[in-house]
Write a protein that holds these residues in place. Structure first.
Motif, PDB file in Angstrom:
ATOM      1  N   PRO A  63      25.427 161.178  -4.603  1.00  0.00           N
ATOM      2  CA  PRO A  63      26.116 162.502  -5.176  1.00  0.00           C
ATOM      3  C   PRO A  63      27.336 162.260  -5.723  1.00  0.00           C
ATOM      4  N   GLU A  77      26.570 168.447  -4.161  1.00  0.00           N
ATOM      5  CA  GLU A  77      25.385 168.863  -4.209  1.00  0.00           C
ATOM      6  C   GLU A  77      24.263 167.644  -4.670  1.00  0.00           C
ATOM      7  N   PRO A  79      21.602 165.177  -6.790  1.00  0.00           N
ATOM      8  CA  PRO A  79      20.573 165.530  -7.487  1.00  0.00           C
ATOM      9  C   PRO A  79      20.036 166.973  -7.313  1.00  0.00           C
ATOM     10  N   GLU A  80      19.098 167.777  -8.159  1.00  0.00           N
ATOM     11  CA  GLU A  80      18.586 168.888  -7.984  1.00  0.00           C
ATOM     12  C   GLU A  80      17.629 169.085  -6.845  1.00  0.00           C
ATOM     13  N   GLY A  81      18.139 169.946  -5.829  1.00  0.00           N
ATOM     14  CA  GLY A  81      17.505 170.196  -4.554  1.00  0.00           C
ATOM     15  C   GLY A  81      17.768 169.257  -3.472  1.00  0.00           C
ATOM     16  N   ALA A  82      18.905 168.525  -3.400  1.00  0.00           N
ATOM     17  CA  ALA A  82      19.416 167.336  -2.208  1.00  0.00           C
ATOM     18  C   ALA A  82      20.105 168.488  -1.287  1.00  0.00           C
ATOM     19  N   GLU A  84      19.820 171.702  -0.838  1.00  0.00           N
ATOM     20  CA  GLU A  84      18.780 172.364  -0.118  1.00  0.00           C
ATOM     21  C   GLU A  84      17.886 171.808   0.863  1.00  0.00           C
ATOM     22  N   SER A 109      11.917 163.711  -6.951  1.00  0.00           N
ATOM     23  CA  SER A 109      13.295 164.249  -6.770  1.00  0.00           C
ATOM     24  C   SER A 109      13.253 164.881  -5.548  1.00  0.00           C
ATOM     25  N   HIS A 111      13.884 168.064  -5.142  1.00  0.00           N
ATOM     26  CA  HIS A 111      13.357 169.429  -5.348  1.00  0.00           C
ATOM     27  C   HIS A 111      11.923 169.098  -4.959  1.00  0.00           C
ATOM     28  N   GLN A 115       9.439 171.008  -2.319  1.00  0.00           N
ATOM     29  CA  GLN A 115       8.144 171.800  -2.523  1.00  0.00           C
ATOM     30  C   GLN A 115       7.235 171.305  -1.782  1.00  0.00           C
TER      31      GLN A 115
END
Length: 333
Positions: A63, A77, A79-82, A84, A109, A111, A115
């Motif tokens: 991060p 946070e 990378p995107e979605g990490a 979450e 990723s 994210h 999904q």
């Protein structure tokens, strides 16, 4: 170091011969170690910062701003979605390790992994990256633990029932109708002994990852048969409906409603709408009245709409109960 010991008796003779030094034993079983005069150290979940750091290290990225000296409790946070993703995994070290290895191998990723996790939880929780220990996935550990509780059949039934509720504390009074008290206490004690649940005097808490796998059928897993899952969901619905306070509009009952609301929400979120029963509809209708009284009109409308749809399917559009719920819905639109 003795890793993943299943029973204190398995190492009792060895430890009896150890005269110097220290021995570290890891186990999923929390009970019985007093016989060896051992000091038990319970390991909890990671902080979000620690979970992100572990995910980044295993997956091959870090991060922004992370590294030596950064506070472990201050999540970046990444990378995107990490962020979450680690929250979805409940910051459980084993789950973070499993996800990180899968991300590194597949070049997904966080994210994209999240999904897939939401779309096929049972499949993803059983996926081990090449080079990882296949028996240490979330799904397989769940299965092996229930295998070890085979002498307490009620344990599997209780767990299948509990997984339909939220991750918030579940009142132990909800379980009163499941079986006779001695058998129920034995089942709860067995599950707590293997850290499948957390117990205190008034409530039971189930980690969200322990909940995720058992809700999805797997023909190859004797603990996740479709009929058993459907029975547990119906039982969870019935017991919640029975436990609801008498009046959703009486302020004296509101504290009890607030305790039950996250579990009603979790149950209905994970229940396919085409399987809603009259009991589900009753619970949704009463919850709609409570939400309306709390000023949560949008949520109340959603609850009434689903109750109305269920009653129309189960009882028919012209049934008096269906008409009453339809009137409740019309009053808020």
């Amino acid at each position: 170091m003795l890793d993943d010991v299943t029973d204190p008796a398995d190492v009792e003779q060895l430890l009896g011969r150890t005269l110097v030094g220290r021995v570290l034993v890891t186990s999923r079983l929390a009970a019985g170690w007093h016989r060896l005069d051992a000091r038990v150290i319970s390991l909890g979940v990671l902080s979000e910062g620690e979970a992100l750091e572990l995910l980044a290290r295993i997956a091959g990225h870090r991060p922004p701003g992370s590294g030596p000296g950064q506070g472990a409790d201050a999540p970046a946070e990444g990378p995107e979605g990490a962020l979450e993703l680690v929250r979805e995994l409940g910051c459980l070290p084993l789950a973070i390790e499993q996800a990180g290895a899968y991300l590194q191998q597949s070049r997904l990723s966080p994210h994209a992994y999240l999904q897939e996790l939401r779309r096929q939880p049972a499949v993803m929780y059983d996926q081990a990256a090449r080079g990882s220990q296949a028996e240490r996935t979330i799904a397989r550990i769940w299965r092996l633990t229930l295998d070890r509780l085979a002498d307490t059949p009620l344990a599997g039934q209780v767990l299948r029932f509990l997984v339909w509720y939220g991750a918030e504390p579940i009142p132990r009074t909800l379980l009163d109708g499941l079986d006779e008290p001695p058998q129920l206490l034995q089942a709860l004690g067995g599950l707590a002994g293997y850290n499948m649940i957390t117990l205190d005097e008034t409530s039971v808490t189930v980690h969200r990852l322990v909940q995720a796998v058992p809700r999805t059928p797997d023909p190859g897993d004797p603990h996740r048969q479709t009929a058993d899952i459907d029975t547990a969901r119906a039982q969870a619905t019935r017991l919640l409906a029975d436990a609801r306070p008498e009046s959703p509009r009486d302020p004296a009952d509101w504290p009890a409603w607030r305790v039950l609301l996250p579990h009603i929400t979790a149950l209905t979120d994970h229940t396919p709408r085409d399987t809603d029963t009259a009991t589900t509809a009753l619970l949704l209708n009463e919850t709609g009245h409570f939400l309306d009284g709390q000023g949560a009109v949008t949520r109340a409308i959603g609850s009434f709409e689903r109750a109305c749809t269920a009653y129309e399917r189960v009882l028919g559009a012209d049934h008096p109960t269906t008409k009453v719920v339809r009137a409740n819905l019309s009053a808020l639109r």
